[in-house]
Design an enzyme around this catalytic site. Structure first.
Site, mmCIF file in Angstrom:
data_model
loop_
_atom_site.group_PDB
_atom_site.id
_atom_site.type_symbol
_atom_site.label_atom_id
_atom_site.label_comp_id
_atom_site.label_asym_id
_atom_site.label_seq_id
_atom_site.Cartn_x
_atom_site.Cartn_y
_atom_site.Cartn_z
ATOM 1 C CB ILE C 61 -0.967 0.041 1.206
ATOM 2 C CG1 ILE C 61 -0.211 0.178 2.522
ATOM 3 C CG2 ILE C 61 -1.866 -1.180 1.244
ATOM 4 C CD1 ILE C 61 -1.110 0.663 3.638
ATOM 5 C CG ASP C 62 3.970 1.667 2.552
ATOM 6 O OD1 ASP C 62 3.049 2.341 3.050
ATOM 7 O OD2 ASP C 62 4.600 0.806 3.186
ATOM 8 N NE ARG C 178 -13.373 17.248 18.507
ATOM 9 C CZ ARG C 178 -13.266 18.468 19.035
ATOM 10 N NH1 ARG C 178 -12.194 19.200 18.804
ATOM 11 N NH2 ARG C 178 -14.229 18.944 19.792
#
Lengths: 254, 254, 254, 254
Positions: C61-62, C178
């Site tokens: 996924i990198d 947040r």
């Protein structure tokens, strides 16, 4: 294991006989039948030929089992159909078209009713409710006159030929009408949380009934609680559409 | 329109006063308050200062409103969390790790309980139920001994420091533990069919109550039917976790 | 089969020795290594101790493998993160808050860059690009002055302590901030069509190379075509971020 | 703004004339046409009647624009179809049936080819490739003989009457065959990350071209890079299917 997916066989005499022999020759004491109305009718027949403790667990996208407010898989099927209609609405609005969306349900309209209500359909057509085509035309023409140029009609497959209906609506309202059939995808996919929860709750009670040797029963959700009723009663009673939902849907009627 | 997203204000005195003035100066006769427990407490306070007919519609991912089995948005939040855990389980299994999944719920565990049950968690930790860490270690160690090398712990945010808990579990069970916090995504997204259906049913009754001038009530789902109760009763009573679900979850307790 | 999920072992000497022994004792002639940069470094080391034909298939996924524009799984991870951010944005807008979204990527920002671009982030923070906090404050304050009260900052986990950053942004811009960490869900889930297509294309070439006994190569997508390069070259060269995407992202820099 | 959704008009003479008048009377200097092949033919015609700088941005689920490897929306449509087929496969396998899945594509098979490859179809039928029905029967019968009782055929709508084909396959292979038409949902829904990225990249270059007053061009992705070609060239050249994908698909041919 009885493949519920092979119901058609199970509903026939030979199917029941074969099942009986399998149970006897394997010394099966208890049997959990997972399926819809058809499977439970087979289970009832089977119960006349065996001493095995039989418990029914309602699982069907049709939600047509008497004795439970909801079947395993129903919520999943509703959400699959609604998610697809959300995508179709993009085209309906941008192209100013009326869409007829056909969902599953040959004899019963539980699925179509809930899909129609939650997808914002203008018109919902169910096998249980007679409708007049002229009323459909009137609604579409009325919306058009008010400036609303797109529209959604959700129809159960059991209401008749949706393709012909679409052509009639197009001719009579001078609006472009398209048909979309939401097919077998409704039977598959990853189950929703609610379908999984029902499966756990039903399985839990089914195992308890087996342990207590209370057979010939169908588990189910009754007004929010997990209970069971007699298999014979479930098979012999027709489940009816929720009148509150029907009223909410302002369904077309003669 | 009162933004329920500004609840914190609404729950304070100044908020209520401002709301009162707005209602009076605009000659508002009826008001539908859509929100959770906090909003309804504000609505109750407001009802002491105005003659407007106030009806509460429960919408909250916390499901913490007394008088309804389920709030609008709860089913959506549960499904969002479960879908994400389905993806995390892929890593848990392939990397043989234990995951602690923190879901929302500072004071109440409705969400965590249903997410835990439907995502197949081995352990569910709720604010309402005391647990001993030693019991968690024991379960993880026991599973490991049986050859089960991965695991899921679903925890409500209100149970304490989940990061510290993860480190303790890792140390005491010699298992790789990872923490995943399913955050604000639980508050958004396209609503599920069930959340949409509740919204339609609740709205329908709310409008009927307004029309009949029956105010200071909260609509809700009670054992499968849409009913209403007094606003004062809803605010003054604590909703408790479903004991059947709790039993099903075999929750850790002292 | 070599579990790529056990890479950490494979990257160590003992891991390579164990792998060598396994290959020899099982008379393995060819080996397909599926993984990212770490797995390929192990494969390169392994190639010095065995005559087996080794072909690397980039899956990570990198997206950090030199020799391919894209790795299997990257598109899936990007879409998972973007879908979650779409849900978070609902809260950001309705509550008028700034969200920092932390996505995976300890050393490389490929994922964060593409997620940031496609989720409409105002600010993207990458390990490869230095940034000044004052610039972040300025952008947030500027947006606030223009009336834009919500915002999204997408940050790779490798940029430092995102929690501390959030607190600093909150203090310096007087905006509610947040933090949401999109964690391990990025590593799982059903693959997108594109990830599946790459898997088929890569597997196809890998098998062709094995058949032709052309080993020590890594297959990949190069400017739209499936090609292969030397394993040594892939391991020894650092893949850099696409300058066109960087420019498009108007990334914060000193 | 020219509604690309009204293409049919735009492709006619009157449409072009109306567009010309609109451009002139509003003193429009530059125009970005977002659409597929049909829209670009209209744009080309329009360019003969106006001095406005016209830039085409390829957006179409058909992926039929020469000059770009991929159009905006194509990846979204592929993923929508694949996600639905994933759900249909559940039924195909459990009920041991062959499914014909019809996807969009009246004249071109780009969508069907990529959907077929990534959904694991045994057979892919495209308008560009002739096939013999006998070959389909042979494959299905062969799979059945090997014990594989379910199967997927992905067909572009342009290959002919899929319903009749299904009946022929059923008769000739003595296998239950079902038809599922994945309809207008393919045109809607939330865009994938890749479709969003293409939109950003294309828009960026389109604006640069407008700024540099380089009109009558179509932007696109060419071997991984964002470039542009002449509008006339794009309209006048037919885009062909990728031979590598065709080979990978082992498509039925005479």
């Amino acid at each position: 294991m009885l493949h519920t997916s092979r119901c058609p066989e199970f509903e026939k005499k030979e199917g029941v006989q074969k099942a009986t022999e399998t149970l006897v020759s394997n010394h099966v004491d208890g049997l959990v039948v997972i399926g819809g109305n058809g499977s439970f009718n087979g289970a009832l027949e089977l119960s006349n030929h065996t001493d095995a403790i039989i418990v029914g667990v309602p699982a069907s996208i049709d939600n047509d089992v008497y004795g439970t407010d909801e079947t395993i898989g129903f919520d999943t099927a509703v959400n699959t159909a609604v998610a697809e209609i959300d995508k179709i609405r993009d085209t309906a609005v941008s192209h100013e078209r009326v869409f007829i969306i056909e969902v599953m349900g040959r004899e019963r309209g539980f699925l179509a009713l809930e899909v129609g209500l939650t997808s914002g359909a203008e018109i919902i057509l169910l096998p249980e409710v007679k409708y007049r085509k002229e009323d459909i035309f009137k609604i579409i023409r009325g919306n058009k006159a008010k400036g609303k140029k797109s529209g959604l009609i959700v129809a159960a497959e059991g209401i008749g030929d949706t393709r012909a209906l679409g052509e009639q609506v197009q001719r009579n309202t001078r609006t472009e009408v398209r048909l979309s059939i939401i097919g077998y995808a409704q039977r598959g996919g990853s189950p929703t949380a609610r379908s999984r929860l029902l499966a756990s709750l039903f399985a839990n009670l089914a195992v308890e009934l087996l342990a207590k040797e209370e057979g010939n029963r169908v588990v189910g959700l009754q007004r929010g609680r997990v209970e069971s009723i007699e298999l014979k009663k479930s098979c012999g009673t027709e489940k009816t559409l929720d009148p509150n939902l029907l009223r909410l849907a302002k369904i077309l009627a003669t």
